[in-house]
Design a protein around this motif. Sequence first.
Motif, mmCIF file in Angstrom:
data_model
loop_
_atom_site.group_PDB
_atom_site.id
_atom_site.type_symbol
_atom_site.label_atom_id
_atom_site.label_comp_id
_atom_site.label_asym_id
_atom_site.label_seq_id
_atom_site.Cartn_x
_atom_site.Cartn_y
_atom_site.Cartn_z
ATOM 1 N N LYS A 148 0.968 -1.024 -0.166
ATOM 2 C CA LYS A 148 -0.004 -0.242 -0.140
ATOM 3 C C LYS A 148 0.793 1.301 -0.027
ATOM 4 O O LYS A 148 1.662 1.425 0.701
ATOM 5 N N GLY A 149 0.715 2.165 -0.884
ATOM 6 C CA GLY A 149 1.438 3.432 -0.947
ATOM 7 C C GLY A 149 2.478 3.320 -2.008
ATOM 8 O O GLY A 149 3.066 4.281 -2.120
ATOM 9 N N ASP A 150 2.876 2.072 -2.465
ATOM 10 C CA ASP A 150 3.848 2.177 -3.401
ATOM 11 C C ASP A 150 3.640 2.838 -4.768
ATOM 12 O O ASP A 150 2.352 2.877 -5.024
ATOM 13 N N ALA A 151 4.607 3.150 -5.325
ATOM 14 C CA ALA A 151 4.330 3.902 -6.707
ATOM 15 C C ALA A 151 4.138 2.672 -7.602
ATOM 16 O O ALA A 151 4.943 1.515 -7.550
ATOM 17 N N LYS A 180 -4.402 -10.239 -18.466
ATOM 18 C CA LYS A 180 -3.231 -10.327 -17.926
ATOM 19 C C LYS A 180 -2.682 -8.950 -17.386
ATOM 20 O O LYS A 180 -1.699 -8.970 -16.780
ATOM 21 N N ALA A 181 -3.213 -7.867 -17.576
ATOM 22 C CA ALA A 181 -2.759 -6.581 -16.878
ATOM 23 C C ALA A 181 -2.976 -6.612 -15.395
ATOM 24 O O ALA A 181 -3.812 -7.116 -14.786
ATOM 25 N N GLN A 182 -1.771 -5.965 -14.950
ATOM 26 C CA GLN A 182 -1.691 -5.976 -13.244
ATOM 27 C C GLN A 182 -0.660 -5.045 -12.977
ATOM 28 O O GLN A 182 -0.132 -4.435 -13.629
ATOM 29 N N GLN A 183 -1.110 -4.499 -11.674
ATOM 30 C CA GLN A 183 -0.126 -3.377 -11.310
ATOM 31 C C GLN A 183 1.032 -3.968 -10.526
ATOM 32 O O GLN A 183 1.046 -5.031 -9.997
ATOM 33 N N VAL A 184 2.205 -3.400 -11.041
ATOM 34 C CA VAL A 184 3.623 -3.904 -10.495
ATOM 35 C C VAL A 184 4.372 -2.521 -10.202
ATOM 36 O O VAL A 184 4.002 -1.407 -10.234
ATOM 37 N N PHE A 185 5.351 -2.849 -9.326
ATOM 38 C CA PHE A 185 6.257 -1.716 -8.744
ATOM 39 C C PHE A 185 6.760 -0.972 -9.562
ATOM 40 O O PHE A 185 7.320 -1.551 -10.734
ATOM 41 N N ASP A 186 6.830 0.146 -9.619
ATOM 42 C CA ASP A 186 7.153 1.270 -10.592
ATOM 43 C C ASP A 186 8.551 1.861 -10.101
ATOM 44 O O ASP A 186 8.654 2.835 -9.221
ATOM 45 N N TRP A 187 9.736 1.226 -10.437
ATOM 46 C CA TRP A 187 10.951 1.786 -9.970
ATOM 47 C C TRP A 187 11.256 3.331 -10.402
ATOM 48 O O TRP A 187 11.659 4.119 -9.704
#
Length: 461
Positions: A239-242, A251-258
């Motif tokens: 929670k709160g991650d970019a 197949k679309a999903q939220q992933v960590f955005d470096w």
Amino acid sequence: LKHNLSETTSKMQKLKNFAGGVGQVGGGVIAAGAVLQKPIEDGRTYDEKLARMTVTATDSNMSIAARNAVQNELNATIMQAARTGGGSRDNIASAADTLIASGQYNVADLKQVLTATSRTAFASGASTEDAAKVTLAMKNFGIAADEMAKAQEIAYAGGKMGRFEYKDQAQFLPTQMAAAKTAGYIGADGLRHLVAMNQVAMNVAGTSGEAGNYITNLLGKFTAQDFSKAIADNITVRKGDATRMEGKGKKAQQVFDWESYAQEQRNQGINQAQALVKLIDREMANNKDYQALKIQSSNAKSDKERLQTLEAMQNMLAGSKIGSILTDREARLGALAVSQFSGQYNEIYNGLKNADGTIAGDTAFLQSKEFASNQDKQNEVLNANYNAYLKVNGTLDQFNGKMAEAMAKNEGLGTAAYMAAEALKAIAAGAAIGGVIGMMRGAGGGAAAGGIAGTVASRAG
């Protein structure tokens, strides 16, 4: 030639009684030749180096007089750096050549950076060439010519605050700065972070070479094409991650955005290495074995115990999802250095904000020693030699030109003169050797010498 050699051997016997005198004269001639040739050759070699630097630094359409003025300015800049910065004139000239050849510095800017470069090399014991390469890397890192002395002082002072000395860092800083710039480090502040990383890396390495490689490999990860994807695939979103969307349709999903995360951290004054370490620590926070090793590393009673514990930690990282992000051992140990020794990192980083004066103090001490004054004397002797050469090089140039022209017009005469001169050298050398081994003294050698030289000349003609 066989006839010549036979005749020479026969006539050399006549030199026995005259050998002592000829030995002295021949030795004197040889010695005089050596005495004259060496200074001229020294001046000529240095003049050529300056001339070639001038060609690089100036436009081809400039007049010869204007280019000579630039060459004189280069020589003055080199001597100024030798006098105020310390070190060998010829080594400093090579550093100047490196800086000019790079195309990054003109003659005016060279005046500002060459002394800073030579002074840092002298204080640290690094080669002037290595220090020049660091100067070039610093310019590409956003350091202006008038800030170069302070930037070199940051790298130098960092070596004194830690254990990774400047002369060793100089082998790695150019490559590291290139990677660090791509990762968002820039200018004096970025350099302070980089130097601090190098220093803490010594805690996880056996040698400075290993430490330099650890940080080089870690920085290289930030510029790798698959780094962002590796982060997205292996860092658990909280929670709160970019985040960003990856994939299409079902197949679309939220992933960590470096990229977004790194920018958020940068806005808070946290650089990319520190931001990555925060993610690693977060991922490993619930691993009890890893946490136990962190404590054991901090409480290690010897270097051997600490290094063994850190090796166990990097092995554990290799077996976790972090191993898919940092795929090589060197990068993992670089990250561990930043993580485990964050206190020392911050102490060095902050201390480097007040690095001014470190080199000046050390240089003053070194210049109080005889070895330094001896180098100063040698530099002034070389400078006097070059100034003397400049007074006669015009005459030498005319002589060389006329001699070459005459020999070209009459090759037979030129060959005869050359062979006669070489024969006389051989006779003088033979007489000198004969004197050493105790050949009998007498008379008549002078005529024999003249006869031999004449014979060789007549054969050539």
